[in-house]
Write an enzyme that holds these catalytic residues in place. Structure first.
Site, PDB file in Angstrom:
ATOM      1  N   HIS A   9     -54.345  48.001 -45.659  1.00 51.84           N
ATOM      2  CA  HIS A   9     -54.671  49.074 -44.715  1.00 51.84           C
ATOM      3  C   HIS A   9     -54.938  48.533 -43.304  1.00 51.84           C
ATOM      4  CE1 HIS A   9     -58.903  47.864 -44.622  1.00 51.84           C
ATOM      5  NE2 HIS A   9     -58.802  47.689 -45.935  1.00 51.84           N
ATOM      6  N   GLU A  82     -60.302  48.881 -53.614  1.00 50.90           N
ATOM      7  CA  GLU A  82     -60.847  47.551 -53.392  1.00 50.90           C
ATOM      8  C   GLU A  82     -61.879  47.223 -54.473  1.00 50.90           C
ATOM      9  OE1 GLU A  82     -60.671  44.592 -52.634  1.00 50.90           O
ATOM     10  OE2 GLU A  82     -60.652  44.627 -50.432  1.00 50.90           O
TER      11      GLU A  82
END
Length: 207
Positions: A9, A82
């Site tokens: 990202h 994550e």
């Protein structure tokens, strides 16, 4: 040849200030939005047939920017999140964590993840992330490319595991830059005697 591209990202304000994010739903900052917009045409040039993304805001926003260039609708998948780093580590810099939770910080340095409340182990991340990647590549036909938008630490452990490498070689990889990407290709080579297999062909490409 099938191809899987894995994109980290764009930047968040917490990235910029060194604050651990984990499962915190932190959005992209202005730099991150610009990074996502910049990388979009490069991803579109690879002609992906599908985009899968973590459901956390920083990844989903990046995927939306890329998908707009590709003419695709991203599919969210929480398996791509994550590492969960636990409630005490979230939002703190390393120095703040060491000062406020010295016992947890010492356990982290010692590799005693089980001693840190709420923190995911490497194996727990792999148990969700690798099956997700496997399910995606099973949908790709020969000549097709799939795109995954996810997170740096999770990708660093999941890529070698997906490739079947033993141990934890991800520690020897450089940190993925914001909107840096990884390329995996499934094809035959003379090195494998003509047998098709997944190979790492690029790590941390950037716009």
């Amino acid at each position: 040849m099938r191809r899987l591209v894995l994109l980290r990202h764009g930047r968040t304000a917490w990235n910029d200030t060194g604050r651990a994010q984990g499962h915190a739903d932190v959005p992209l900052d202005d730099v991150g939005l610009a990074q996502a917009k910049e990388v979009g045409p490069l991803m579109a040039a690879l002609e992906p047939v599908a985009i899968w993304t973590s459901d956390l805001a920083r990844a989903a926003q990046t995927a939306d920017a890329v998908a707009a260039e590709c003419g695709l609708d991203p599919v969210t998948d929480p398996r791509l999140r994550e590492f969960d780093i636990g409630p005490n580590r979230t939002g703190l810099t390393s120095d703040e964590y060491a000062e406020q939770f010295p016992e947890e910080y010492a356990a982290l340095l010692a590799g005693d993840i089980a001693g840190i409340p709420g923190r995911e182990t490497r194996d727990e991340v792999l148990d969700r992330f690798v099956p997700a990647l496997t399910s995606y590549v099973d949908t790709l036909a020969d000549g097709e490319t799939g795109l995954v938008v996810a997170h740096g630490a999770a990708l660093r452990v999941a890529v070698p595991a997906f490739l079947g490498w033993e141990g934890d070689p991800g520690e020897s990889f450089g940190v993925l830059a914001n909107c840096g990407w990884v390329v995996l290709e499934h094809s035959a080579s003379t090195w494998t005697g003509g047998v098709e297999q997944w190979r790492l062909t690029a790590w941390n490409r950037i716009a």
